[in-house]
Design a protein around this motif. Structure first.
Motif, PDB file in Angstrom:
ATOM      1  N   ALA A 161      10.484 -14.103  -0.784  1.00  0.00           N
ATOM      2  CA  ALA A 161       9.170 -13.437  -0.762  1.00  0.00           C
ATOM      3  C   ALA A 161       8.628 -13.207   0.654  1.00  0.00           C
ATOM      4  O   ALA A 161       7.972 -12.198   0.897  1.00  0.00           O
TER       5      ALA A 161
ATOM      6  N   THR B 225      12.618 -13.539  -5.291  1.00  0.00           N
ATOM      7  CA  THR B 225      11.906 -12.471  -6.005  1.00  0.00           C
ATOM      8  C   THR B 225      12.952 -11.481  -6.527  1.00  0.00           C
ATOM      9  O   THR B 225      14.144 -11.654  -6.304  1.00  0.00           O
TER      10      THR B 225
ATOM     11  N   TYR C 165       2.333 -12.627  -6.195  1.00  0.00           N
ATOM     12  CA  TYR C 165       3.696 -12.457  -6.684  1.00  0.00           C
ATOM     13  C   TYR C 165       4.648 -13.334  -5.882  1.00  0.00           C
ATOM     14  O   TYR C 165       4.433 -13.463  -4.688  1.00  0.00           O
ATOM     15  N   PRO C 166       5.677 -13.980  -6.419  1.00  0.00           N
ATOM     16  CA  PRO C 166       6.166 -13.870  -7.793  1.00  0.00           C
ATOM     17  C   PRO C 166       5.491 -14.816  -8.779  1.00  0.00           C
ATOM     18  O   PRO C 166       5.946 -14.923  -9.913  1.00  0.00           O
TER      19      PRO C 166
END
Ligand code: AMP
Ligand code: GLY
Length: 416
Positions: free
Chosen positions: A217, A226, A337-338
């Motif tokens: 990430a 990710t 995210y994630p």
């Protein structure tokens, strides 16, 4: 020609855009697609990718010339088998051939039977046996859930404790559901990673230019894994000799091995490789284009993708040419995210110097909002990776990305 694409992400946006750029094509439909694609004239179709009978009906009603499948899930669900049974043309592996991605153990058997260089491994369904094998081998070691786990079922354990924790999570806590009831324990490979994709038709292999994905990430490969945070192509630190070796020792034996195994493969074969001191070794095969690799590989393709696919579908020999340029693509993800992430973030507008490939977006095409974790990707081409990088990051700095995040180092490894 009228073409149907199955899928809805940035990869499918790049495929659809390239296909639509062909003078041979009047319409490109994408099921389900996303509203960002409509900005480029791609028509979205509200049929879920697992609804094969409705997709078949659509292809017949709309006189689709042929269909192209983006993601792995419909391939593993047998969409190619179903379209072909309905007498429709479609490009992709059938259900049996897609197992090269769907089961790590199947892929390993193909590799071992065809002397394809890969990490040593052993598959386990019994937890205690897996634990004693891992203790015997020691760390670093790699633990993989056997089935599809959306890129998250892999633990590269640098310590024995991490490896044992991963086994417990996968095999007894079933963190990845049934896909973890069988695990593959693999030797750790050291070296630079690269992705080599090819158009394959049974024993025939037509390689593409290589690229490099960034799965972690955050910058400097920190943070969680990710679905991919960016990619660039070419990968100059991987020598031409290494690429040739990968074509000869990995792609051809895999294509020929699949034919010998009675599971002939036609479609896009993706080899995830590590350039080790002993040559390139496979870490995974996928049965489809990579995401985000596609978003930097296809812009470098000089040939008309529609003609290439049409030739492959109709038994002709395709002609593939590539530009001598460089492409960089940076994924813009929603904050969080994630893990759990923000939604409904307005999407900024960019100048024409860069290309936007949309993924997790919703709303109207002129008022897009984020709906997924990986929201869009900014891609640019230039004579060098550095120039392409500058274009992408300047475009990103010119807009408000407060609720988003992205990596600042996509392409940097090419300079090391
Ligand atoms: P995969 O989902 O199989 O692509 O694995 C995810 C990531 O784990 C890869 O991109 C690699 O960075 C890493 N990885 C997988 N297998 C190995 C291996 N045998 N040795 C070292 N790293 C690996
Ligand atoms: N970029 C990794 C994948 O598509 O599997």
């Amino acid at each position: 020609m009228r073409v149907l694409i199955i899928g809805s992400g940035g990869r499918e946006h790049a495929i659809a855009k390239k296909i639509l750029s062909s003078p041979k094509v009047s319409d490109v439909f994408c099921a389900m697609g996303n509203p960002g694609m409509e900005k480029d004239g791609i028509q979205t179709v509200a049929i879920q990718e697992d609804n094969h009978s409705e997709l078949i009906k659509f292809a017949k009603d709309q006189q689709i010339s042929w269909t192209f499948v983006g993601p792995e899930v419909p391939l593993l669900n047998g969409i190619v088998d179903d379209f072909q049974a309905a007498n429709l043309k479609i490009f992709g592996p059938n259900k049996k051939a897609a197992m090269i991605e769907g089961s790590k153990e199947f892929a390993k058997e193909i590799m071992v039977n065809n002397q394809i260089p890969t990490a040593d491994y052993q598959a386990f369904t019994n937890y205690e046996e897996a634990v004693s094998y891992v203790k015997e081998k020691g760390a670093p070691i790699v633990i993989k859930a056997d089935g599809l786990a959306a890129g998250k079922g892999v633990t590269v354990a640098m310590t024995l404790d991490e490896a044992l924790a991963a086994l417990k999570e996968m095999m007894t806590d079933l963190k990845f559901g049934a896909s973890g009831s069988k695990v593959v324990v693999e030797e750790f490979l050291e070296g630079e990673e690269f992705s080599l994709l090819a158009f394959v038709r049974n024993e025939e292999v037509y390689p593409m230019v290589i690229s490099q994905d960034h799965k972690r990430a955050y910058d400097q490969d920190k943070g969680p894994n990710t679905g991919g945070m960016g990619a660039y192509s070419p990968v100059p630190q991987i020598s031409e000799a290494t690429v040739q070796q990968a074509i000869e020792k990995v792609l051809y034996p895999a294509a020929i091995g699949m034919v010998k195994n009675d599971t002939p493969f036609t479609g896009i074969l993706y080899a995830g490789l590590i350039a080790t001191g002993a040559g390139p070794k496979v870490i995974e095969f996928n049965a489809r284009f990579g995401d985000p690799e596609t978003q930097v590989v296809l812009p470098r393709m000089e040939s008309d993708l529609t003609i290439v696919l049409d030739d492959l579908i109709n038994g002709k020999k395709p002609q593939l040419n590539w530009k001598e340029n460089a492409a960089v693509g940076v994924v813009i993800a929603a904050e969080g995210y994630p893990g759990s992430y923000k939604k409904d973030i307005p999407i900024p507008n960019f100048t024409e110097d860069v290309t936007v490939y949309y993924a997790g977006v919703a709303g109207e095409k002129d008022q897009l909002k984020s709906s997924g974790g990986r929201v869009f990707l900014i891609e640019a081409e230039a004579a060098t990776i550095q120039e392409a990088q500058t274009k992408v990051y300047q475009a990103l700095k010119s807009v408000d990305t407060t609720d988003f995040f992205y990596r600042n180092d996509i392409g940097d490894k090419s300079k090391q």
